[in-house]
Write an enzyme that holds these catalytic residues in place. Structure first.
Site, PDB file in Angstrom:
ATOM      1  CB  VAL A 212     -40.824  -5.315-114.456  1.00 43.95           C
ATOM      2  CG1 VAL A 212     -41.279  -6.745-114.245  1.00 43.95           C
ATOM      3  CG2 VAL A 212     -41.853  -4.333-113.898  1.00 43.95           C
ATOM      4  N   GLY A 213     -38.561  -2.888-113.314  1.00 37.61           N
ATOM      5  CA  GLY A 213     -38.001  -1.590-113.677  1.00 37.61           C
ATOM      6  C   GLY A 213     -37.551  -0.791-112.470  1.00 37.61           C
ATOM      7  N   GLY A 215     -35.826   3.278-111.377  1.00 39.96           N
ATOM      8  CA  GLY A 215     -35.511   4.632-111.829  1.00 39.96           C
ATOM      9  C   GLY A 215     -35.324   5.541-110.646  1.00 39.96           C
ATOM     10  NE  ARG A 216     -32.090  10.673-112.679  1.00 36.96           N
ATOM     11  CZ  ARG A 216     -31.734  11.699-113.451  1.00 36.96           C
ATOM     12  NH1 ARG A 216     -32.530  12.757-113.501  1.00 36.96           N
ATOM     13  NH2 ARG A 216     -30.638  11.666-114.151  1.00 36.96           N
ATOM     14  CE1 TYR A 217     -40.261   3.901-110.836  1.00 36.69           C
ATOM     15  CE2 TYR A 217     -39.244   5.176-112.596  1.00 36.69           C
ATOM     16  CZ  TYR A 217     -39.722   3.970-112.105  1.00 36.69           C
ATOM     17  OH  TYR A 217     -39.658   2.837-112.871  1.00 36.69           O
ATOM     18  CD  GLU A 219     -36.845  -1.450-106.159  1.00 33.76           C
ATOM     19  OE1 GLU A 219     -35.637  -1.599-105.917  1.00 33.76           O
ATOM     20  OE2 GLU A 219     -37.747  -2.160-105.633  1.00 33.76           O
ATOM     21  CB  VAL A 220     -42.211  -0.694-112.001  1.00 32.36           C
ATOM     22  CG1 VAL A 220     -43.466  -1.410-112.488  1.00 32.36           C
ATOM     23  CG2 VAL A 220     -42.408   0.803-112.093  1.00 32.36           C
ATOM     24  CE  LYS A 233     -43.763   5.531-110.699  1.00 35.05           C
ATOM     25  NZ  LYS A 233     -44.207   6.591-111.632  1.00 35.05           N
ATOM     26  CG  ASP A 334     -42.364  13.853-116.492  1.00 39.89           C
ATOM     27  OD1 ASP A 334     -41.549  14.247-117.347  1.00 39.89           O
ATOM     28  OD2 ASP A 334     -42.080  13.028-115.610  1.00 39.89           O
TER      29      ASP A 334
END
Length: 506
Positions: A212-213, A215-217, A219-220, A233, A334
């Site tokens: 569902v998502g 990013g640089r971190y 995946e979710v 996550k 953050d």
């Protein structure tokens, strides 16, 4: 020395290979030759036998020395000529008897030092084989090191099990519901999260459904555990310290609060021959506030409720709770719309504590963790951008959160209707910096030019939005100590909400 073994080891291997094939270096030669032998190393006879005949010249101390003889190994012919010495080889019987002094002198004159040498077959083979052997050895060492590192990561969980275990066995998870697991963090004697033994069992019972998502971190994913949706996550390996920090905080601190994302479990597992770092939490189908505001514009009461719920979560983080089931004060570091989730009741909860800082008054201990990362540049406060922040003062980190909250409040206000008008979603400073601003871009706008996000005129004609403008400006003071506290923001939002309700009744 190490260099000696690196050079000699490939030669030994090469020679062993030749021996295994029933060959030796002599097999590359043309056989034994009869050669003229004159010089200090010659025996009584003027002749000798070898694989090559040679004539050499050497200039030493003004004297010129000539020698003739034979070599047993062809490799001896490959000495590079220099200004002081030269060797000439030939491969016919007594061929070195025809080599004159003038010819050898011409070699000295025409052969500068370092002139490239034409290498023979066996020399070339040696040069090719040596790097291959070294590369193979380095590859073996690298593979062993990677395996050791991989095992070390997986062993960390076992260490946590020993520290966190309180006698609960995996069968205790069997009939639990998601609500039971989330409530456990409130009722456990330590005030921390679930025991790691239980967490690992839960993690291994989850099936991933859809991503569902990203990013640089990492995946979710939306996952399922015993028929209920959960969020998983999966951190990238380079973000291991964020995963470790968030796991550490959730497992040592009582964070159960309706406006803080509910934590279930954390696990380090090996899948598809790679280490995966999992953080399992409540699942909110509306996604992040950032995503939600791009899709949906909100009514005034909804936007105000969202802002108030974020403030409530921030108050809970910033406040130290004393007692056996207490918690230290926590600064997020953050805070941004992407790290805030929207519940089905259209309230918000704060997520992502990978950069959090904790503080306890009893021992005045400030714990900043071991994560070298900093917050998101677009949301950085002036004192972070100009590097004047007091890194040894916990209140300084709380004031950084307040700055970021003011920007999130501005994002909500843009998507809040007033008189049927609403702006499209835009991130803070969208019209002043590029899409992916650099540290210097933000420093110039926020610190040097002291700009703030643009306030549309229509906000001032709406009592609620006008009050929010005043509030967000009090979060954006250049001087950090002049900014509001989270508790003052919460109380102010409660007053704005009361005024809105009175306006509806009248």
């Amino acid at each position: 020395s190490a260099a000696f073994y690196i050079l000699v080891f490939p030669l030994i291997i090469f020679k062993s290979l030749l021996c295994a094939l029933g060959l030796n270096l002599m097999s590359f030669t043309e056989g034994h030759l009869m050669c003229l032998c004159e010089g200090s190393k010659c025996p009584q006879t003027p002749e000798c036998r070898g694989t090559r005949c040679f004539s050499s010249i050497k200039v030493s101390g003004g004297e010129v020395l000539l020698e003739h003889g034979c070599f047993k190994e062809r490799l001896q012919c490959f000495t590079a000529p220099s200004f002081h010495q030269a060797v000439h080889c030939c491969s016919k019987h007594m061929c070195n008897g025809n080599t004159t002094r003038s010819f050898l002198m011409s070699l000295l004159i025409s052969a500068p030092e370092g002139e490239p040498v034409r290498y023979r077959v066996e020399t070339l083979a040696l040069f090719v084989l040596a790097p291959v052997v070294v590369l193979v050895l380095l590859s073996v060492v690298s593979v062993l090191a990677c395996r050791r590192l991989h095992r070390g990561r997986l062993q960390r969980l076992q260490e946590f099990d020993t520290e966190q275990g309180d006698g609960l066995i995996t069968s205790n998870v069997g009939d639990s519901t998601l609500a039971d697991l989330l409530d456990h963090s409130c009722t456990s004697g330590s005030g921390s999260g679930l025991p790691f033994l239980v967490q690992r069992t839960v993690a291994r019972q989850i099936s991933l459904v859809e991503c569902v998502g990203k990013g640089r971190y990492g995946e979710v994913w939306r996952g399922q555990w015993q028929g209920e949706n959960v969020a998983v996550k999966i951190f990238s390996s380079r973000d291991e310290k964020s995963w470790f920090r968030e796991t550490e905080i959730y497992n040592t601190v009582l964070l159960r609060h309706e406006n803080i994302l509910g934590f279930m479990a954390s696990d380090m597992t090996s899948r598809n021959s790679s280490t995966q770092l999992w953080l399992i939490t409540q699942y909110h189908e509306n996604g992040s506030l950032y995503d939600y505001l791009q899709r949906v514009a909100v009514e005034t009461s909804e936007g105000l409720a969202m802002a108030a719920s974020i403030a409530n979560g921030l108050v809970h983080l910033h406040t130290e709770i004393f007692g056996t089931e207490g918690k230290p004060a926590i600064a997020h570091r953050d805070l941004k719309s992407k790290n805030i989730l929207v519940t089905k009741e259209l309230r918000c909860c704060i997520a992502d504590l990978g950069l959090a800082v904790t503080h306890t008054q009893a021992d005045n201990l400030l714990d900043v963790g071991n994560n070298p990362k900093v917050g998101t540049k677009r949301y950085m406060a002036p004192e972070v951008l100009d590097e004047t922040i007091q890194t040894d003062c916990f209140d300084a980190y709380k004031r950084v959160d307040i700055w970021a909250f003011g920007l999130v409040l501005w994002e909500i206000a843009r998507r809040t209707y007033s008189n049927g008008i609403v702006e499209e979603y835009r991130p803070p400073f969208y019209d002043q910096v590029p899409n992916d601003p650099s540290f210097e871009d933000m420093r110039k706008v926020v610190c040097v030019e002291q700009q703030r996000p643009f306030i549309p005129n229509r906000w001032f004609s709406d009592p609620t939005l006008s009050a929010l403008v005043k509030l967000m400006k009090e979060c954006w003071y250049q001087n950090p100590s002049a900014r509001l506290t989270a508790l003052r923001i919460k109380k102010t939002l409660d007053k704005i909400h009361s005024s809105l309700e009175k306006g509806k009744e009248s």
